[in-house]
Write an enzyme that holds these catalytic residues in place. Structure first.
Site, PDB file in Angstrom:
ATOM      1  N   PRO A  16      43.791  43.064  38.550  1.00  0.00           N
ATOM      2  CA  PRO A  16      44.425  42.996  37.226  1.00  0.00           C
ATOM      3  C   PRO A  16      43.642  43.846  36.240  1.00  0.00           C
ATOM      4  CG  PRO A  16      43.149  41.006  37.650  1.00  0.00           C
ATOM      5  CD  PRO A  16      43.102  41.815  38.913  1.00  0.00           C
ATOM      6  N   CYS A 100      36.302  39.481  32.581  1.00  0.00           N
ATOM      7  CA  CYS A 100      36.524  40.569  31.627  1.00  0.00           C
ATOM      8  C   CYS A 100      35.340  40.694  30.668  1.00  0.00           C
ATOM      9  CB  CYS A 100      37.800  40.333  30.829  1.00  0.00           C
ATOM     10  SG  CYS A 100      38.133  41.648  29.622  1.00  0.00           S
ATOM     11  N   LYS A 139      38.819  35.102  39.385  1.00  0.00           N
ATOM     12  CA  LYS A 139      38.078  36.360  39.470  1.00  0.00           C
ATOM     13  C   LYS A 139      36.873  36.244  38.546  1.00  0.00           C
ATOM     14  CE  LYS A 139      38.657  41.384  39.455  1.00  0.00           C
ATOM     15  NZ  LYS A 139      37.642  41.851  38.504  1.00  0.00           N
ATOM     16  N   ASP A 203      33.370  49.362  43.331  1.00  0.00           N
ATOM     17  CA  ASP A 203      32.899  50.582  43.992  1.00  0.00           C
ATOM     18  C   ASP A 203      33.587  50.879  45.315  1.00  0.00           C
ATOM     19  OD1 ASP A 203      31.222  50.809  41.842  1.00  0.00           O
ATOM     20  OD2 ASP A 203      29.414  50.182  42.894  1.00  0.00           O
TER      21      ASP A 203
END
Length: 334
Positions: A16, A100, A139, A203
């Site tokens: 997201p 976030c 998350k 990554d």
């Protein structure tokens, strides 16, 4: 791959991303092999207040389902209320945002700053789990800052204790933002801390790095964010690589067709003026690394309409206007 109640066709997931993973781009990555997609992060407060702009983020199509709605907030009761609304709206899964690092999010006590408050996190997990029967995931990051400690295994265990179905760990700290390297050793420790499936994020840029992440950490799957922007085909390339095959990077013609389709879907979803503005940001993602891309981006930024934008792209890729590219169907946007 099993993800709570969901059965996914593979273990590759689009992360997201606010401002990026709207319906048109979710359809793009689904058509290129992503096993699961998430909405942009959605304000639990905005949903509970029935704010039209917030609810517009939930616009969906059958072609992208199953779809996970990612919620952010810090009040357990409001998070639970928002999850109930998501279930009533007919979606398949809810994800809780503890990752976030954006200032406007953390200043309100949400996102990655929550990693400082495990007891509040536990209450959020418990209330949301009680409020919905949907697949429920979270998350999160390694912690808020390296100085304050690596707390991700603790958060993972809390999620398991409170009945969540899956985890996605981005092994950077909130204060890092997206700088430095993701610490895959920390991801491995999160995987080993619980029996829940864990997606690794951070990554992964192609088949080789996806394979290394899975082998080094034992994660159940890979969540791809920035590396998928303007490269929707990364999912089919990684899927092939994990199976021992190989799909090459696309050439200019395939890139041009992807751009044309994405632009067409943006126009259907947002209307001509907004699509024209939004696609200026996307163009740089698609054109990155191509010869003459800088000049093309400048010409696109100077364009005054979608018609001018299409002409610029046709002339860049083919040196002339290609009628069939100017009318690529949106395919699936509703």
């Amino acid at each position: 791959m099993r993800w709570g109640k969901l059965s996914l066709k593979n273990n590759l997931v689009m992360a997201p991303m606010a401002g990026w993973t709207d319906l048109p781009y979710r359809l793009m990555v689904k058509s290129h092999g992503a096993g699961l997609v998430y909405t942009e992060m959605v304000s639990a407060v905005g949903l509970s207040r029935r704010e039209p702009k917030t609810w517009s983020l939930l616009r969906s199509c059958p072609e992208e389902r199953p779809l996970t709605v990612q919620l952010f907030g810090s009040d357990p009761r409001i998070m639970a209320q928002a999850a109930t609304l998501v279930e009533e709206a007919g979606f398949e899964a809810v994800d809780l945002n503890l990752g976030c690092p954006a200032r406007k999010v953390v200043k309100n006590g949400a996102g990655a700053i929550l990693m400082r408050k495990p007891e509040l996190i536990r209450e959020i997990f418990a209330r949301v789990r009680a409020a919905t029967s949907l697949t429920l995931t979270v998350k999160f990051r390694s912690g808020w800052s390296r100085e304050e400690g690596f707390v991700a295994p603790e958060i993972a265990r809390l999620a398991q204790e409170e009945g969540l179905d899956g985890l996605a760990c981005h092994p950077r700290y909130g204060r890092q933002g997206f700088g430095g390297r993701a610490d895959w050793e920390e991801l491995r420790q999160v995987v080993e801390a619980v029996s829940l499936p864990v997606l690794g994020s951070g990554d992964v840029t192609g088949p080789a790095s996806a394979k290394r992440m899975i082998e080094q950490t034992g994660c159940a799957g890979v969540m791809i964010g920035r590396a998928a922007l303007g490269r929707p085909w990364i999912f089919r390339r990684i899927e092939a690589g994990l199976r021992g095959g190989e799909v090459p990077e696309p050439g200019p013609e395939e890139i041009s067709r992807a751009m044309a389709r994405h632009l067409a879907m943006l126009m259907v979803h947002y209307g001509e003026m907004t699509a024209h503005r939004i696609f200026k940001g996307w163009a740089g993602k698609y054109l990155k690394g191509l010869t003459g891309a800088k000049t093309c981006r400048e010409d696109l930024n100077r364009s005054r309409s979608l018609a001018e934008m299409r002409t610029v792209l046709d002339e860049y890729f083919y040196g002339r206007t290609i009628p069939e590219l100017r009318s690529v169907p949106a395919q699936g946007v509703c």
